[in-house]
Enzyme design. Structure first.
Site, PDB file in Angstrom:
ATOM      1  N   LYS A 147     -14.191   8.655  -5.210  1.00 44.68           N
ATOM      2  CA  LYS A 147     -15.530   8.954  -4.682  1.00 44.68           C
ATOM      3  C   LYS A 147     -16.026  10.303  -5.204  1.00 44.68           C
ATOM      4  O   LYS A 147     -17.182  10.454  -5.598  1.00 44.68           O
ATOM      5  CB  LYS A 147     -15.509   8.989  -3.146  1.00 44.68           C
ATOM      6  N   LYS A 175       0.357  14.432   2.064  1.00 47.96           N
ATOM      7  CA  LYS A 175      -0.929  14.762   1.454  1.00 47.96           C
ATOM      8  C   LYS A 175      -1.091  16.279   1.256  1.00 47.96           C
ATOM      9  O   LYS A 175      -1.988  16.742   0.562  1.00 47.96           O
ATOM     10  CB  LYS A 175      -2.074  14.207   2.297  1.00 47.96           C
ATOM     11  N   LYS A 233      -9.244  13.795   4.152  1.00 48.42           N
ATOM     12  CA  LYS A 233      -8.373  12.619   4.166  1.00 48.42           C
ATOM     13  C   LYS A 233      -7.540  12.701   5.439  1.00 48.42           C
ATOM     14  O   LYS A 233      -7.557  13.723   6.120  1.00 48.42           O
ATOM     15  CB  LYS A 233      -7.457  12.587   2.935  1.00 48.42           C
ATOM     16  N   ARG A 234      -6.814  11.641   5.784  1.00 44.19           N
ATOM     17  CA  ARG A 234      -5.950  11.737   6.946  1.00 44.19           C
ATOM     18  C   ARG A 234      -4.980  12.896   6.796  1.00 44.19           C
ATOM     19  O   ARG A 234      -4.561  13.229   5.678  1.00 44.19           O
ATOM     20  CB  ARG A 234      -5.192  10.417   7.149  1.00 44.19           C
ATOM     21  N   THR A 255      -8.329   6.807  -2.771  1.00 42.48           N
ATOM     22  CA  THR A 255      -9.664   6.348  -3.155  1.00 42.48           C
ATOM     23  C   THR A 255     -10.664   7.478  -2.979  1.00 42.48           C
ATOM     24  O   THR A 255     -11.718   7.480  -3.618  1.00 42.48           O
ATOM     25  CB  THR A 255     -10.118   5.133  -2.313  1.00 42.48           C
ATOM     26  N   HIS A 305       0.789  -1.234   0.000  1.00 43.57           N
ATOM     27  CA  HIS A 305       0.000   0.000   0.000  1.00 43.57           C
ATOM     28  C   HIS A 305       0.815   1.274   0.000  1.00 43.57           C
ATOM     29  O   HIS A 305       0.249   2.363  -0.048  1.00 43.57           O
ATOM     30  CB  HIS A 305      -0.921   0.044   1.218  1.00 43.57           C
TER      31      HIS A 305
HETATM   32  C1  LIG Z   1     -12.167   7.139   1.337  1.00 38.95           C
HETATM   33  C2  LIG Z   1     -11.790   7.467   2.718  1.00 38.95           C
HETATM   34  C3  LIG Z   1     -10.447   7.700   3.044  1.00 38.95           C
HETATM   35  C4  LIG Z   1      -9.344   7.674   2.010  1.00 38.95           C
HETATM   36  O1  LIG Z   1      -9.215   8.956   1.447  1.00 38.95           O
HETATM   37  P1  LIG Z   1      -7.943   9.371   0.575  1.00 38.95           P
HETATM   38  O2  LIG Z   1      -8.295  10.728   0.081  1.00 38.95           O
HETATM   39  O3  LIG Z   1      -7.828   8.390  -0.526  1.00 38.95           O
HETATM   40  O4  LIG Z   1      -6.779   9.377   1.491  1.00 38.95           O
HETATM   41  C5  LIG Z   1     -10.131   8.012   4.339  1.00 38.95           C
HETATM   42  N1  LIG Z   1     -11.083   8.102   5.285  1.00 38.95           N
HETATM   43  C6  LIG Z   1     -12.376   7.905   5.007  1.00 38.95           C
HETATM   44  C7  LIG Z   1     -13.381   8.032   6.093  1.00 38.95           C
HETATM   45  C8  LIG Z   1     -12.778   7.578   3.720  1.00 38.95           C
HETATM   46  O5  LIG Z   1     -14.078   7.370   3.463  1.00 38.95           O
END
Ligand SMILES: *Cc1c(COP(=O)(O)O)cnc(C)c1O
Length: 812
Positions: free
Chosen positions: A656, A550, A544-545, A652, A356
Site C-alpha cells: 500500500k 514485527k 500494523k498489528r 501487504t 499464512h
Molecule cells: C493492510 C492492513 C494490515 C496489514 O498490514 P501489514 O503491515 O502487512 O501487517 C493490517 N491492518 C490494516 C487495517 C490494514 O489495512
C-alpha cells in the site's frame, strides 16, 4: 443510474423525503449518509440480481472464499468509485451544501478481522468482482468486530466494537436461506442389508445459521458478487407447550445466549491460536453453514456429483476453515449416499488452502477430546482420513515411523489443522516467494516431498482501487494526466510512469501532491490528537498489528537513540522526522502491550521537550484500522517494514505504501524481497540479517544478545534507560519485561543484532530525503513498479492456477 448531477440531486432529495422524512435543510449528516447509501443500494440490487442470473445462465464455476475474517472497512466511497459515481455524487452533494467525504466519515468500519489476513480477503473480493470472476466470500457476522483501542495513561484500553448499533446499511438478511448447524451429541452406527454402515446422530444441540448478504461491487463492470456473513440464532422449538415455555423461560434465555455466543465476537488475536472451545465452535459454524449452502446451490443445477468440482471451488484462508474437508465428506457420505472414495475425490479436487505463516504459535491444533465431544461425526471422519493417509505413507515410506508420525493429522492427542488442510486439498500456496520457499524447504518439507505438485506461490496483493484511486485522488489524477487512464483497469501499466523519470515537472508534481497529503493528514492529527506535526518533516510510519516479530521495538529503540544523540549534542543537525505508529495488541499479549506503553512514553517525553521536538516527534495513532490506514498512507514518506527476516510471510502494508510513493525501510522478508526485485537497490533501504542467517541462528545458536549489549555503548545506554532512572523509565519498572526479553532472554527477534544496521539505513534515508529530486524519483519508481502488487494480479493467478475459472463476460 443517474444521467447527470441534477438527476442525482432529485433522486437524493426524493429518497431523503420518502425514506427518512427529511429535507436537505433538516437532514443531519447521518441522515444524508443513510440516504446516499440507500440510493447506491437500489442500483446495486439490480446488478446483483443480473449477476446471479448471468452466473446461472452460464453455469459459471463458483469460487467460495472461506475466511474467519473480512476486514472490509467502509464501503460507501468504494462502491461509488466502482460504480463510476464518485465525482458526480461529490459535485452533486457539494451544490446541496453537503460534503461527500464528511458523509463517508459517518460510516463505521466493518472491522471483522484482525489485520493482514482479513484485509487480504477484502482486497480479494474487490478484485474478484472487478475481474468479473464468480467468487464470493463466506465469513462470520460477528456482533462485535475488532475492538476499539483507546490509549489511556499511555496504555492500551480495549472497548467493544459495537458496530451493529448503527445499522450496517449494506447487508441483506436472508432468513429463508437459514440452515441448521449441529454440535455435541452422539453417533450410533447401524448396518443395512448391503452391509453398509449408516450413522445416526442424536442428542445434539442445534443452532440456526442465518445468512446476511453484502454486495461486492466490481469496478466499472456491473458485476456484483456476494459476501455472505453467517449469524448464529437460536432455533425456537415450537413443539413446547405454553406451560413449558413459561417454566423454561429463564433457561431458554441462558440457552439463547449460549447459542448466540457463537457469532458474538471476533477473537482479537493475530497470528496466535489459543485452542479455545468457542473458537472451534465458530470455525465449524462457518464451515457447516457454508458447505451446506454451497451444496444447496450445486443441487439446484441438477448435475451429477462427479461434476461438483467443475462447478465449485472452495478456498480456505489459512487453516481456520479447514473443517470444510471432513464436513464436505460427511454430507456427501451421510446425507447424499456417496462412498468414501468418490467423496474424497470430490473433496480434494474442490478444496484449496493458503498458508499464512510459519510462526509456531499461529499453527492451529485442537485437542482430540474437544473435537470429538463437540463434533463427534466430523471427528470420526478426520480419524479415518488420518488412518488412510498414514497407511499410504506406510506404503511409500516403509519403516519410517519418524516421518509418518511427523506427517500424521492426528498425533499426540491433537488434530493438526495444517496437516488436514494439505492432505484434503489439491493446492497449498504460500503468500510470497520467500515464504513459499521456506514452506517447501523447511516448515513443510516432508509434505512437499510427498506432494510436490500441490505447492505453489501466490504473492499477496492489494486492491489499487481502494488504496490508490480512492485513498489518493490527487495522485490518481496526476498519474492519469501522465499516462492516460488504462492503468486503472490494468495496473501493470503503472510501469509506463518510468517514462517520466526525467520529467522534472512531473517529479515536482509528485512532491507537491505528497506535501498536500501530508498537510491534510497533519490537520487531521491536530484535530483528533491535538498534536502539531510539521509537514516538512519526514513522515515515517509503522502501522500494523503489534507483534514481537514485527519489531516495533526496533523502531522505538532507534527513536530513543536519536533522542539521546540530540540531548548529548543539542547543536546536532538532523533532518526533522515525525514518527507515526498505529498498532493494536491482542488483549492477552503482555509484551505487545508493554511496547505500546513504551512508544507512548517516548512520545510523551520527546514531544514536550523543546530541545528536541522541532527535530523529532512521535505520534501514536489510536485505533489503527482500515479507515485510518487510508488517511495516513498517502501522506507517508518512509514505510517501516522491519520484521525479523523469515517471520513476515508477505505483508501487504508494504505494498500500500509503495503504491502511494513511500520508500521502504525494510528487511529482506516476505514481499519486501519482491519489492526490492522490482525497484532495485537504489529505491529501497534494506538492512539486517537475511532469512537464512536468522534461520541458521535458530537452528544452531551462536547469538548472544548480552554480548551486543555489553559491547555496543548505544545499545547499553538505551536499554539501561528502560530500567534505570531516565526520562523514559521515570524510575519505575514498567519496561523491565522489555529489557529482560532483549538481554536476559536472548532477544528472540534479533532486535539488537539488527540495531546498528538499522541506524545506518535510517541515516541514509535522512541524507537522501534532502536531495528532493532524487527522492521524488525514487518515489516515482516505487509507484511505477507497484502494479505487480495489485490484488488483480494475485487473483488472476489464483483463478488460472488453482480455481480454474474464467472471466464471466457480457455483464456489461
Ligand atoms: C493492510 C492492513 C494490515 C496489514 O498490514 P501489514 O503491515 O502487512 O501487517 C493490517 N491492518 C490494516 C487495517 C490494514 O489495512
Amino acid at each position: 443510474m443517474f444521467s447527470d448531477k441534477k438527476d442525482f440531486q432529485e433522486a437524493f432529495k426524493k429518497k431523503l423525503k420518502t425514506q427518512f422524512g427529511k429535507t436537505v435543510d433538516t437532514a443531519t449528516e447521518y441522515d444524508a449518509y443513510r440516504t446516499l447509501g440507500a440510493l447506491v443500494q437500489d442500483h446495486v440490487n439490480e446488478n446483483w440480481l443480473k449477476t446471479r442470473q448471468e452466473y446461472q445462465a452460464k453455469k459459471a464455476k463458483q469460487v467460495y472464499y472461506f475466511s474467519m475474517e473480512f476486514l472490509m472497512g467502509r464501503l460507501l466511497g468504494n462502491n461509488l468509485l466502482n460504480m463510476q459515481l464518485l465525482s458526480l455524487v461529490d459535485e452533486g452533494l457539494e451544490e446541496l451544501g453537503l460534503s461527500l467525504s464528511a458523509l463517508e466519515e459517518k460510516e463505521k468500519d466493518a472491522g471483522l478481522g484482525n489485520g493482514g489476513l482479513g484485509r487480504l480477503a477484502a482486497c480479494f473480493l474487490d478484485s474478484l468482482a472487478s475481474l468479473q470472476l464468480a467468487g464470493h466470500g463466506y465469513g462470520m457476522r460477528y456482533k462485535y468486530g475488532m475492538f476499539d483501542q483507546q490509549i489511556i495513561d499511555g496504555k492500551q484500553v480495549e472497548l467493544p466494537d459495537d458496530w451493529l448499533s448503527q445499522q450496517f446499511i449494506w447487508e441483506v438478511r436472508r432468513p429463508e436461506e437459514a440452515l441448521e448447524v449441529r454440535f455435541g451429541g452422539h453417533i450410533s452406527a447401524t448396518e443395512n442389508d448391503n452391509g453398509d454402515l449408516t450413522f445416526n446422530y442424536y442428542g445434539y444441540e442445534q443452532i440456526q445459521a442465518v445468512p446476511y448478504d453484502v454486495p461486492v461491487v466490481g469496478y466499472n463492470n456491473d458485476t456484483v458478487n456476494t459476501l455472505r456473513l453467517w449469524s448464529a440464532e437460536p432455533t425456537v422449538d415450537d413443539t413446547l407447550t405454553k406451560a413449558e415455555v413459561e417454566s423454561h423461560y429463564g433457561h431458554f434465555l441462558d440457552h439463547k445466549r449460549s447459542l448466540e455466543a457463537i457469532s458474538e465476537f471476533l477473537y482479537p488475536d493475530d497470528s496466535n491460536e489459543e485452542g479455545k472451545r468457542l473458537r472451534l465452535k465458530q470455525e465449524y459454524f462457518l464451515v457447516s453453514a457454508g458447505v451446506q449452502s454451497v451444496i444447496r446451490s450445486f443441487e439446484e443445477l441438477n448435475l451429477p456429483w462427479s461434476q461438483f468440482s467443475d462447478q465449485v471451488a472452495m478456498h480456505i484462508n489459512d487453516t481456520h476453515p479447514a473443517l470444510i474437508i471432513p464436513e464436505l465428506m460427511r454430507i456427501l457420505m451421510d446425507d447424499k449416499g456417496l462412498g468414501w472414495e468418490e467423496a474424497w475425490e470430490i473433496t480434494q479436487s474442490s478444496v484449496s488452502y493458503t498458508n499464512h505463516t510459519t510462526l509456531v504459535e499461529a499453527l492451529e491444533s485442537w485437542p482430540v477430546d474437544m473435537v470429538r465431544n463437540l463434533l463427534p461425526r466430523v471427528f470420526m471422519i478426520i480419524d479415518e482420513i488420518n488412518e488412510r493417509f498414514c497407511q499410504s505413507l506406510w506404503k511409500a515410506y516403509p519403516g519410517e515411523f519418524d516421518r509418518i508420525a511427523d506427517l500424521a493429522i492426528v498425533a499426540d492427542g491433537q488434530v493438526k489443522m495444517a496437516h488436514l488442510s494439505i492432505v484434503g486439498s489439491h493446492s497449498v500456496n504460500g503468500v510470497a516467494k520467500l515464504h513459499t520457499e521456506i514452506l517447501k524447504k523447511r516448515e513443510m518439507k516432508r509434505f512437499y516431498d510427498t506432494f510436490p505438485e500441490r505447492f505453489n506461490n501466490k504473492t499477496n496483493g492489494i486492491t489499487h482501487r481502494r488504496w490508490l484511486l480512492h485513498a489518493n485522488p490527487s495522485l490518481t489524477s496526476a498519474i492519469t494526466e501522465a499516462i492516460g487512464s488504462d492503468w486503472k483497469e490494468d495496473p501493470k501499466q503503472l510501469q509506463r510512469l518510468m517514462e517520466k523519470k526525467d520529467d522534472l515537472a512531473f517529479l515536482d508534481q509528485l512532491h507537491d501532491i505528497k506535501q498536500e497529503n501530508k498537510r491534510n493528514f497533519a490537520d487531521w492529527v491536530y484535530q483528533t490528537q491535538n498534536i502539531v506535526v510539521d509537514p516538512n518533516s519526514i513522515f515515517d510510519v509503522q502501522i500494523k498489528r503489534l507483534h514481537g516479530y514485527k519489531r516495533q521495538l526496533l523502531n522505538a529503540l532507534h527513536i530513543m537513540h536519536l533522542y539521546n544523540e540530540l540531548k548529548s549534542d543539542p547543536t546536532l543537525e538532523i533532518v526533522p522526522r515525525t514518527f507515526f505508529f498505529g498498532a493494536k495488541a491482542a488483549s492477552g499479549y503482555h509484551f505487545a502491550k508493554k511496547v505500546i506503553q513504551l512508544i507512548n512514553r517516548i512520545a510523551h517525553v520527546i514531544n514536550k521537550d523543546p530541545e528536541v521536538n522541532d527535530k523529532i516527534k512521535v505520534v501514536f495513532l489510536p485505533n489503527y484500522s482500515v479507515s485510518v490506514a487510508e488517511k495516513i498512507i498517502p501522506a507517508t514518506n518512509v514505510s517501516e517494514q522491519i520484521s525479523t527476516a523469515s517471520k513476515e510471510a508477505s505483508g501487504t502494508g508494504n505494498m500500500k505504501f509503495m503504491m502511494n510513493g513511500a520508500l521502504t525501510v525494510g528487511t529482506m522478508d516476505g514481499a519486501n524481497v519482491e519489492i526490492h526485485d522490482f525497484v532495485g537497490d537504489d529505491h529501497i533501504y534494506t538492512f539486517g540479517l537475511s532469512s537464512e542467517e536468522v534461520l541458521e541462528y535458530y537452528r544452531s545458536g551462536g547469538y548472544s544478545s548480552r554480548e551486543l549489549y555489553e559491547q555496543d555503548d548505544r545499545i547499553r545506554h538505551t536499554l539501561d534507560q528502560l530500567i534505570h532512572y531516565s526520562p523514559f523509565s521515570k524510575g519505575e519498572t514498567d519496561f523491565q519485561d522489555i529489557y529482560d526479553a532483549l538481554v536476559t532472554h536472548n532477544d528472540e527477534y534479533f532486535v539488537l543484532k539488527d540495531f546498528a544496521d538499522y541506524i545506518l539505513a535510517q541515516k541514509k534515508v535522512s541524507q537522501d530525503y534532502q536531495r528532493t529530486r532524487q527522492w521524488n524519483l525514487k518515489s516515482l519508481v516505487n509507484i511505477a513498479q507497484s502494479g505487480a502488487f495489485s490484488s488483480d494480479r494475485t487473483i488472476q493467478e489464483y483463478a488460472r492456477d488453482i480455481w480454474q475459472i474464467d472471466r464471466v463476460q457480457s455483464l456489461k
